[in-house]
Design an enzyme around this catalytic site. Structure first.
Site, PDB file in Angstrom:
ATOM      1  N   GLN A 102       0.851  -1.197   0.000  1.00 44.93           N
ATOM      2  CA  GLN A 102       0.000   0.000   0.000  1.00 44.93           C
ATOM      3  C   GLN A 102       0.886   1.247   0.000  1.00 44.93           C
ATOM      4  O   GLN A 102       0.400   2.363  -0.165  1.00 44.93           O
ATOM      5  CB  GLN A 102      -0.889   0.024   1.241  1.00 44.93           C
ATOM      6  N   ASN A 103       2.170   1.043   0.220  1.00 48.26           N
ATOM      7  CA  ASN A 103       3.095   2.161   0.384  1.00 48.26           C
ATOM      8  C   ASN A 103       3.497   2.732  -0.974  1.00 48.26           C
ATOM      9  O   ASN A 103       3.577   2.001  -1.959  1.00 48.26           O
ATOM     10  CB  ASN A 103       4.335   1.717   1.166  1.00 48.26           C
ATOM     11  N   ASP A 105       6.334   4.692  -1.193  1.00 50.06           N
ATOM     12  CA  ASP A 105       7.689   5.216  -0.970  1.00 50.06           C
ATOM     13  C   ASP A 105       8.769   4.510  -1.795  1.00 50.06           C
ATOM     14  O   ASP A 105       9.930   4.929  -1.795  1.00 50.06           O
ATOM     15  CB  ASP A 105       8.040   5.144   0.535  1.00 50.06           C
ATOM     16  N   HIS A 120      -1.496   1.174  -4.295  1.00 53.37           N
ATOM     17  CA  HIS A 120      -1.911   2.586  -4.222  1.00 53.37           C
ATOM     18  C   HIS A 120      -0.989   3.471  -5.061  1.00 53.37           C
ATOM     19  O   HIS A 120      -0.843   4.662  -4.809  1.00 53.37           O
ATOM     20  CB  HIS A 120      -1.928   3.070  -2.772  1.00 53.37           C
ATOM     21  N   CYS A 128       1.774  14.365 -16.203  1.00 50.22           N
ATOM     22  CA  CYS A 128       1.234  15.692 -16.545  1.00 50.22           C
ATOM     23  C   CYS A 128      -0.271  15.587 -16.790  1.00 50.22           C
ATOM     24  O   CYS A 128      -0.731  14.744 -17.577  1.00 50.22           O
ATOM     25  CB  CYS A 128       1.931  16.226 -17.804  1.00 50.22           C
ATOM     26  N   SER A 190      -3.072  -1.250   9.177  1.00 50.46           N
ATOM     27  CA  SER A 190      -4.227  -1.181  10.096  1.00 50.46           C
ATOM     28  C   SER A 190      -5.426  -1.884   9.475  1.00 50.46           C
ATOM     29  O   SER A 190      -6.483  -2.000  10.098  1.00 50.46           O
ATOM     30  CB  SER A 190      -4.576   0.288  10.370  1.00 50.46           C
ATOM     31  N   ASN A 214       2.823  -6.816  13.380  1.00 48.89           N
ATOM     32  CA  ASN A 214       2.344  -5.455  13.652  1.00 48.89           C
ATOM     33  C   ASN A 214       2.735  -5.087  15.075  1.00 48.89           C
ATOM     34  O   ASN A 214       2.864  -5.943  15.936  1.00 48.89           O
ATOM     35  CB  ASN A 214       0.809  -5.415  13.489  1.00 48.89           C
TER      36      ASN A 214
HETATM   37  N1  APR Z   1       6.253  -2.047  13.037  1.00 48.31           N
HETATM   38  C1  APR Z   1       5.116  -2.727  12.720  1.00 48.31           C
HETATM   39  N2  APR Z   1       3.892  -2.151  12.637  1.00 48.31           N
HETATM   40  C2  APR Z   1       3.824  -0.830  12.893  1.00 48.31           C
HETATM   41  C3  APR Z   1       4.960  -0.044  13.242  1.00 48.31           C
HETATM   42  C4  APR Z   1       6.214  -0.713  13.304  1.00 48.31           C
HETATM   43  N3  APR Z   1       7.357  -0.065  13.624  1.00 48.31           N
HETATM   44  N4  APR Z   1       4.541   1.242  13.434  1.00 48.31           N
HETATM   45  C5  APR Z   1       3.214   1.262  13.202  1.00 48.31           C
HETATM   46  N5  APR Z   1       2.777   0.024  12.898  1.00 48.31           N
HETATM   47  C6  APR Z   1       1.426  -0.404  12.514  1.00 48.31           C
HETATM   48  C7  APR Z   1       0.302   0.286  13.232  1.00 48.31           C
HETATM   49  O1  APR Z   1      -0.039  -0.454  14.418  1.00 48.31           O
HETATM   50  C8  APR Z   1      -0.837   0.212  12.193  1.00 48.31           C
HETATM   51  O2  APR Z   1      -1.550  -1.016  12.317  1.00 48.31           O
HETATM   52  O3  APR Z   1       1.276  -0.062  11.137  1.00 48.31           O
HETATM   53  C9  APR Z   1      -0.099   0.226  10.855  1.00 48.31           C
HETATM   54  C10 APR Z   1      -0.170   1.559  10.140  1.00 48.31           C
HETATM   55  O4  APR Z   1      -1.514   1.763   9.776  1.00 48.31           O
HETATM   56  P1  APR Z   1      -1.863   2.962   8.764  1.00 48.31           P
HETATM   57  O5  APR Z   1      -1.122   4.168   9.154  1.00 48.31           O
HETATM   58  O6  APR Z   1      -3.366   2.998   8.654  1.00 48.31           O
HETATM   59  O7  APR Z   1      -1.225   2.479   7.375  1.00 48.31           O
HETATM   60  P2  APR Z   1      -1.862   1.556   6.275  1.00 48.31           P
HETATM   61  O8  APR Z   1      -2.601   0.413   6.873  1.00 48.31           O
HETATM   62  O9  APR Z   1      -0.789   1.248   5.300  1.00 48.31           O
HETATM   63  O10 APR Z   1      -2.907   2.563   5.568  1.00 48.31           O
HETATM   64  C11 APR Z   1      -3.562   2.088   4.432  1.00 48.31           C
HETATM   65  O11 APR Z   1      -4.594   4.241   4.074  1.00 48.31           O
HETATM   66  O12 APR Z   1      -4.492   6.515   4.045  1.00 48.31           O
HETATM   67  C12 APR Z   1      -4.450   5.402   3.253  1.00 48.31           C
HETATM   68  O13 APR Z   1      -3.416   5.241   1.167  1.00 48.31           O
HETATM   69  C13 APR Z   1      -3.138   5.280   2.536  1.00 48.31           C
HETATM   70  O14 APR Z   1      -1.977   3.245   1.910  1.00 48.31           O
HETATM   71  C14 APR Z   1      -2.582   3.943   3.003  1.00 48.31           C
HETATM   72  C15 APR Z   1      -3.823   3.216   3.481  1.00 48.31           C
END
Ligand code: APR
Length: 249
Positions: A102-103, A105, A120, A128, A190, A214
């Site tokens: 989903q990243n 980067d 994503h 453009c 998440s 996680n």
């Molecule tokens: N190691 C493991 N897990 C971690 C760490 C870590 N160091 N730090 C945070 N987490 C976990 C958190 O507990 C959480 O469950 O990573 C998850 C991050 O959740 P989000 O920030 O919601 O990221 P993500 O699930 O990728 O979001 C999905 O939402 O906003 C949109 O497009 C965006 O791709 C993104 C999508």
């Protein structure tokens, strides 16, 4: 924790078709904040504004200012961490087939993974809005905001904004991989954004073992994951890959 590391390593080595699904938590140890939870990006900025295509089209300058401050500068400084390196090692060993990420980067590719589905999209490329030309984000001079192509059209990042469809090929391939895998590592997500959050369910229905990694429990933990290895992705993946190397000796 050690028993869970050993269990995960054994399941991974016994897997015939191993796939990983990664989220923002996989890149936190590279200095890129997550979106949700403590210190999350969405605590500071409203995603339905700054990550929504409608607002980008209306106020590209405002969105670009936030994208540069909250994303570009952070990604430019980031490097793959042990979670990315561990997944690259698993692909190199012929164990990991595909990463569905989903990243945006680009750190999985930087760590060396070849087969990466960017569900994503990616922030590494811009397109453009006027002539459709593509360019690497790192090749664009960001002094003018919003950045513009030679044709004076506005550059947009090739990330998928809220309000946009997931690219069809990425969706099809991700479902195929989820259906055919027998082990899915779900790392640092998440599991709140659809349709990507349903990939572990698809894998589960296909009979796969779902191994969640996680820092904390998620909605998947109780209903979908076979088990969670709770901890920081970098640390956990480093330990799991060390265990896998021992089992493969
Ligand atoms: N190691 C493991 N897990 C971690 C760490 C870590 N160091 N730090 C945070 N987490 C976990 C958190 O507990 C959480 O469950 O990573 C998850 C991050 O959740 P989000 O920030 O919601 O990221 P993500 O699930 O990728 O979001 C999905 O939402 O906003 C949109 O497009 C965006 O791709 C993104 C999508």
């Amino acid at each position: 924790m050690d028993d869970m590391i050993k269990k995960a390593a054994k399941d991974i080595v016994n897997g015939r078709h191993v796939v990983a699904l990664t989220g923002a938590g996989c890149s936190v140890e590279s200095g890129i904040p997550p979106f949700r939870g403590k210190g999350g990006v969405w605590e500071k900025i409203d995603p339905m504004k700054y990550a929504h295509i409608d607002y980008f089209m209306k106020e590209p300058e405002d969105v670009w200012r936030v994208l540069i401050g909250e994303m570009k500068n952070v990604i430019d400084r980031s490097k793959p961490n042990d979670a990315h390196k561990g997944l690259a090692r698993l692909e190199e060993m012929g164990i990991l087939k595909t990463i569905i990420t989903q990243n945006v980067d680009g750190l999985h590719q930087l760590a060396g993974n070849i087969d990466v589905i960017e569900f994503h999209g990616t922030f590494a490329w811009l397109r453009c809005l006027k002539c459709g030309k593509r360019i690497k984000t790192s090749d664009v001079d960001m002094t003018e905001i919003p950045p513009r192509c030679e044709c004076r059209g506005i550059w947009r990042p090739e990330c998928i904004f809220f309000g946009e469809m997931i690219p069809y090929m990425e969706l099809v391939r991700s479902r195929e991989e989820a259906l055919s895998c027998d082990v899915m590592l779900v790392i640092g997500t998440s599991a709140t954004v659809q349709p990507v959050a349903s990939m572990p369910l698809v894998a589960k229905e296909g009979g796969a073992v779902i191994i969640e990694i996680n820092a904390e429990k998620t909605p998947l933990t109780e209903y979908t994951s076979d088990y969670i290895v709770q901890g920081r992705a970098g640390q956990v993946m480093r330990s799991i890959v060390e265990e896998v190397e021992k089992l493969k000796l």
